[in-house]
Structures are given as C-alpha cells and as structure tokens.
Design an enzyme around this catalytic site. Sequence first.
Site, PDB file in Angstrom:
ATOM      1  N   THR A  22       0.808  -1.226   0.000  1.00 49.19           N
ATOM      2  CA  THR A  22       0.000   0.000   0.000  1.00 49.19           C
ATOM      3  C   THR A  22       0.841   1.276   0.000  1.00 49.19           C
ATOM      4  OG1 THR A  22      -0.177   0.089   2.406  1.00 49.19           O
ATOM      5  CG2 THR A  22      -1.862  -1.201   1.241  1.00 49.19           C
ATOM      6  N   ASP A  54       0.412  -4.806   3.628  1.00 48.79           N
ATOM      7  CA  ASP A  54       1.680  -4.202   4.068  1.00 48.79           C
ATOM      8  C   ASP A  54       1.599  -2.684   3.909  1.00 48.79           C
ATOM      9  OD1 ASP A  54       4.672  -4.614   4.733  1.00 48.79           O
ATOM     10  OD2 ASP A  54       4.725  -3.299   2.987  1.00 48.79           O
ATOM     11  N   TYR A  59       4.449   6.051   4.327  1.00 48.37           N
ATOM     12  CA  TYR A  59       3.731   6.053   3.045  1.00 48.37           C
ATOM     13  C   TYR A  59       2.643   7.132   3.079  1.00 48.37           C
ATOM     14  CZ  TYR A  59       5.943   1.452   2.301  1.00 48.37           C
ATOM     15  OH  TYR A  59       6.841   0.413   2.159  1.00 48.37           O
ATOM     16  N   GLN A 176      12.196  -8.101   4.976  1.00 51.99           N
ATOM     17  CA  GLN A 176      11.520  -7.538   3.793  1.00 51.99           C
ATOM     18  C   GLN A 176      12.558  -6.852   2.892  1.00 51.99           C
ATOM     19  OE1 GLN A 176       8.241  -4.214   2.517  1.00 51.99           O
ATOM     20  NE2 GLN A 176       7.652  -5.471   4.269  1.00 51.99           N
ATOM     21  N   GLY A 205       8.483  -4.791  -4.245  1.00 52.48           N
ATOM     22  CA  GLY A 205       8.748  -4.499  -5.659  1.00 52.48           C
ATOM     23  C   GLY A 205       8.668  -5.755  -6.512  1.00 52.48           C
ATOM     24  N   LEU A 207       6.707  -6.618  -8.631  1.00 54.75           N
ATOM     25  CA  LEU A 207       6.385  -6.285 -10.027  1.00 54.75           C
ATOM     26  C   LEU A 207       7.362  -5.260 -10.592  1.00 54.75           C
ATOM     27  CD1 LEU A 207       2.490  -5.928  -9.694  1.00 54.75           C
ATOM     28  CD2 LEU A 207       3.860  -7.986 -10.093  1.00 54.75           C
ATOM     29  N   ARG A 228       9.039   6.877 -10.324  1.00 53.27           N
ATOM     30  CA  ARG A 228       9.555   6.239 -11.533  1.00 53.27           C
ATOM     31  C   ARG A 228      10.152   7.242 -12.510  1.00 53.27           C
ATOM     32  NH1 ARG A 228       4.328   2.428 -11.917  1.00 53.27           N
ATOM     33  NH2 ARG A 228       3.429   4.426 -11.279  1.00 53.27           N
ATOM     34  N   GLY A 280       1.944  -4.242  -5.210  1.00 57.03           N
ATOM     35  CA  GLY A 280       1.425  -2.888  -5.013  1.00 57.03           C
ATOM     36  C   GLY A 280       0.269  -2.642  -5.978  1.00 57.03           C
ATOM     37  N   GLN A 286      -6.567  -3.795 -10.723  1.00 57.06           N
ATOM     38  CA  GLN A 286      -5.160  -4.215 -10.800  1.00 57.06           C
ATOM     39  C   GLN A 286      -4.934  -5.575 -10.145  1.00 57.06           C
ATOM     40  OE1 GLN A 286      -3.276  -0.697  -9.128  1.00 57.06           O
ATOM     41  NE2 GLN A 286      -2.530  -0.091 -11.146  1.00 57.06           N
TER      42      GLN A 286
HETATM   43  P1  NAP Z   1       5.335  -3.081  -7.232  1.00 57.98           P
HETATM   44  O1  NAP Z   1       4.396  -3.907  -6.469  1.00 57.98           O
HETATM   45  O2  NAP Z   1       6.474  -3.740  -7.890  1.00 57.98           O
HETATM   46  O3  NAP Z   1       4.570  -2.244  -8.346  1.00 57.98           O
HETATM   47  C1  NAP Z   1       3.414  -1.513  -8.019  1.00 57.98           C
HETATM   48  C2  NAP Z   1       2.858  -0.839  -9.246  1.00 57.98           C
HETATM   49  O4  NAP Z   1       2.632  -1.788 -10.282  1.00 57.98           O
HETATM   50  C3  NAP Z   1       1.472  -0.257  -8.995  1.00 57.98           C
HETATM   51  O5  NAP Z   1       1.513   0.961  -8.332  1.00 57.98           O
HETATM   52  C4  NAP Z   1       0.909  -0.190 -10.389  1.00 57.98           C
HETATM   53  O6  NAP Z   1       1.358   1.027 -11.004  1.00 57.98           O
HETATM   54  C5  NAP Z   1       1.537  -1.377 -11.073  1.00 57.98           C
HETATM   55  N1  NAP Z   1       0.575  -2.479 -11.175  1.00 57.98           N
HETATM   56  C6  NAP Z   1       0.129  -3.282 -10.175  1.00 57.98           C
HETATM   57  N2  NAP Z   1      -0.761  -4.162 -10.639  1.00 57.98           N
HETATM   58  C7  NAP Z   1      -0.889  -3.920 -11.947  1.00 57.98           C
HETATM   59  C8  NAP Z   1      -1.668  -4.496 -12.993  1.00 57.98           C
HETATM   60  N3  NAP Z   1      -2.499  -5.510 -12.769  1.00 57.98           N
HETATM   61  N4  NAP Z   1      -1.540  -3.983 -14.235  1.00 57.98           N
HETATM   62  C9  NAP Z   1      -0.696  -2.956 -14.490  1.00 57.98           C
HETATM   63  N5  NAP Z   1       0.057  -2.356 -13.546  1.00 57.98           N
HETATM   64  C10 NAP Z   1      -0.045  -2.841 -12.298  1.00 57.98           C
HETATM   65  O7  NAP Z   1       5.968  -1.908  -6.373  1.00 57.98           O
HETATM   66  P2  NAP Z   1       5.854  -1.351  -4.924  1.00 57.98           P
HETATM   67  O8  NAP Z   1       4.462  -0.851  -4.634  1.00 57.98           O
HETATM   68  O9  NAP Z   1       6.989  -0.438  -4.766  1.00 57.98           O
HETATM   69  O10 NAP Z   1       6.141  -2.596  -3.997  1.00 57.98           O
HETATM   70  C11 NAP Z   1       5.092  -3.351  -3.410  1.00 57.98           C
HETATM   71  C12 NAP Z   1       4.988  -3.043  -1.935  1.00 57.98           C
HETATM   72  O11 NAP Z   1       6.210  -3.380  -1.266  1.00 57.98           O
HETATM   73  C13 NAP Z   1       4.782  -1.559  -1.573  1.00 57.98           C
HETATM   74  O12 NAP Z   1       3.452  -1.129  -1.799  1.00 57.98           O
HETATM   75  C14 NAP Z   1       5.181  -1.588  -0.122  1.00 57.98           C
HETATM   76  O13 NAP Z   1       4.144  -2.145   0.651  1.00 57.98           O
HETATM   77  C15 NAP Z   1       6.400  -2.513  -0.155  1.00 57.98           C
HETATM   78  N6  NAP Z   1       7.681  -1.796  -0.297  1.00 57.98           N
HETATM   79  C16 NAP Z   1       8.530  -1.807   0.772  1.00 57.98           C
HETATM   80  C17 NAP Z   1       9.749  -1.151   0.712  1.00 57.98           C
HETATM   81  C18 NAP Z   1      10.668  -1.209   1.901  1.00 57.98           C
HETATM   82  O14 NAP Z   1      11.664  -0.472   1.965  1.00 57.98           O
HETATM   83  N7  NAP Z   1      10.392  -2.054   2.859  1.00 57.98           N
HETATM   84  C19 NAP Z   1      10.137  -0.472  -0.451  1.00 57.98           C
HETATM   85  C20 NAP Z   1       9.257  -0.503  -1.550  1.00 57.98           C
HETATM   86  C21 NAP Z   1       8.036  -1.168  -1.455  1.00 57.98           C
HETATM   87  P3  NAP Z   1       0.299   2.180 -11.430  1.00 57.98           P
HETATM   88  O15 NAP Z   1      -0.688   2.235 -10.299  1.00 57.98           O
HETATM   89  O16 NAP Z   1       1.088   3.396 -11.598  1.00 57.98           O
HETATM   90  O17 NAP Z   1      -0.315   1.681 -12.694  1.00 57.98           O
END
Ligand code: NAP
Length: 332
Positions: A22, A54, A59, A176, A205, A207, A228, A280, A286
């Site tokens: 989230t 998460d 955030y 994590q 990440g 995705l 990005r 995410g 999504q």
């Molecule tokens: P991610 O899950 O790799 O990518 C998320 C993005 O992918 C979304 O915002 C969306 O972009 C796109 N997406 C998702 N489903 C989709 C679909 N069905 N079709 C097309 N696009 C899609 O990246 P993340 O949010 O950075 O990582 C996931 C989670 O990990 C975070 O939300 C957070 O909870 C956690 N995280 C933790 C840390 C840490 O330091 N611990 C760092 C980063 C992340 P759009 O909405 O722009 O289309």
Amino acid sequence: MTIETIAIEGLTTPVSRIGLGTWAIGGWMWGGTDEKASIAVIRRALDSGVNLVDTAPVYGFGVSEEIVGKALADGYRHKAVIATKVALEWRDGGVFRNSSPARIRQEVEDTLRRLRTDYIDLYQVHWPDPLVPIEETAAVLDDLRRAGKVRALGVSNFSPAQMDAFRRVAPLATTQPPYNLFERDIDQDVLPYAKQHGLVALAYGALCRGLLAGRIDAGTRFEGDDLRQRDPKFREPRREQYVAAVAALNAFARDRFDKSVLALAVRWVLDRGPTIALWGARRPAQLDGIEEAFGWHLDEQAFEQIDAIVAHFIKDPVGPEFMAPPQRALAA
Ligand code: NAP
C-alpha cells in the site's frame, strides 16, 4: 481460487503468499492518491483471500495507514494480517532513519490510532539506522511484543549481520528485501539466511514498480512526484532494454505456461524460497490476475530460460538502490 499460505512465527493465522502493498495508496512518491479506490482495492484483496496488507507510517506521511484503518473498519479487521513498519521519521519534506527507542514508542501509538486497532500483526523496522545499536531497537520492539501491541517482529533492508544482531535480543519472524526477477541481490545473502533461520521473506517491488505487469512501454509517462521519473530503469537507455525484456518474458509466459508476464513474475518470487510477493495495487482492477499466480510452478528449465532472456536484453542492469532514505547524520 486456492491461495497459497505460509506460516509466520508468532502469528496464529496462515498468511497469504501474495500481500497487498500500500505504498502507492499513500500517494507520496506515486503521483497522488484516490481514497475511494484505495479502500476498494484493500477490501477486494481481503475478499479474494489475500489477508496480508503491508503498509508503513511514511507512506504518504500517515495517509496509507489511515486508509488501511478506514478500509478495515466495519468488520474487515479480523480478516487482515496487518504488516506495518517503524523507524523512519519525516521532517521538512525529508525522510530520515530513526530507530531510537523514544521514536519507536511514539510511533507505535500513532500507528495504532491511524490503523484503528489495538494490535499490529507484524511490526517491521523499515531501514537499519546506523546511529542506534540494533540490539536497543530489538529490545524495545520485544517489549511491545510482550505487551501485546505487536504479535510478530520483522526487519526490512537488513543484512544478515544486522539480522544476527537483532536475533540476539528478540525473535525475528520476517525480513523484507527488494526482490523480483530483475533485482535479485538477495539470492547471495538474505534469502539463504532466511531459509537457514526460518524467516519468511516479504519480497517488495515484486512487479518491479509496475514494469513486470507488462503495460509500461517507451511512451508511458509518470505524473507528479511519481518515483519512476527518477528510477534508472525507467529512463533511457535502460528503459528500452527492460521493456524489451518484459515483452520477451510475456511471450515466454504465454507460450510455455499460458500465463501473463505478471503471473510469471509473481510465481518466480514464490518459487525461490520461503517468500511472500508484495503486490502494489491502488485500483481493484489491478488485482484481476491474482488467481493466475497460483496452482503451478516454475521448473529448473524455466528458471534458466528466464535468466537467458534477462541476460540477453538487459545490458546495463541496475538495482533499486536509488530508493534508500538517507541516514540522519548524512542528512543534517
Ligand atoms: P510493485 O508492487 O512492484 O509495483 C506496483 C505498481 O505496479 C502499482 O503501483 C501499479 O502502477 C503497477 N501495477 C500493479 N498491478 C498492476 C496491474 N495488474 N496492471 C498494471 N500495472 C499494475 O511496487 P511497490 O508498490 O513499490 O512494492 C510493493 C509493496 O512493497 C509496496 O506497496 C510496499 O508495501 C512494499 N515496499 C517496501 C519497501 C521497503 O523499503 N520495505 C520499499 C518498496 C516497497 P500504477 O498504479 O502506476 O499503474
């Protein structure tokens, strides 16, 4: 649909191997937020059997946790395993690491209020803070666990040596790290460590910030403060290489497994060890492909073919290091 689950030490509920991430729901660094869609996506995840959500205080500077709290009101709290974080503070538009006991004791109360709950299922140190001994941080977190405010403890972005220090003082259930088929440094150290010590790795990440969802191309533009815009993978000359790799991976996923590249990317994370893929999403649609990630596996040959595709297209690989927040001493 049968959702795979995994046990996390300290939690009685089995946890879904896909967790809803989230960060984007908080808006900050993702070009803004839409509260109604965010609440809908959280409830859609829970209704689909994804119980892990998460979040983190940083955030959206409280916004993500507040939205999670609203989404879980009206009967959803019991369905959810809330993973949140601690030890990043924000000041004058900057974000800094701070895992001092005083900061943690203050943050946990703010988080419980925002989440509208009296316990946190999994409480994770967001980034290691070199100014505070890890043992001190672990000790205060263990006090919170013993007091029942927190059920299990985790860390994020920690090395094995840092996890060793934590585990000397408190039980550690999860780690994590960043992990996806383009960003796999943890294969060298953190993932073997997790396997050896019975930790679950929540892969963030999964995705690759949307790249591996397969809808980003050379013309995709990102709005506002979307991170990005400065992610080196999304800038030329690398963007062309990564987009071409995703297209080839999509063709491979279709031919070999009749799946999308998104399902392949999630499956890749799930078949590497005791992992959970954080996905995410900020709009319900999504999550449409969730069921595609379950009920099949990658074999050795598939892993090798994926490696060959990645090596063929990505000539200048780069990791997620650009996301690391500064230490306080460096930031002052
Ligand atoms: P991610 O899950 O790799 O990518 C998320 C993005 O992918 C979304 O915002 C969306 O972009 C796109 N997406 C998702 N489903 C989709 C679909 N069905 N079709 C097309 N696009 C899609 O990246 P993340 O949010 O950075 O990582 C996931 C989670 O990990 C975070 O939300 C957070 O909870 C956690 N995280 C933790 C840390 C840490 O330091 N611990 C760092 C980063 C992340 P759009 O909405 O722009 O289309």
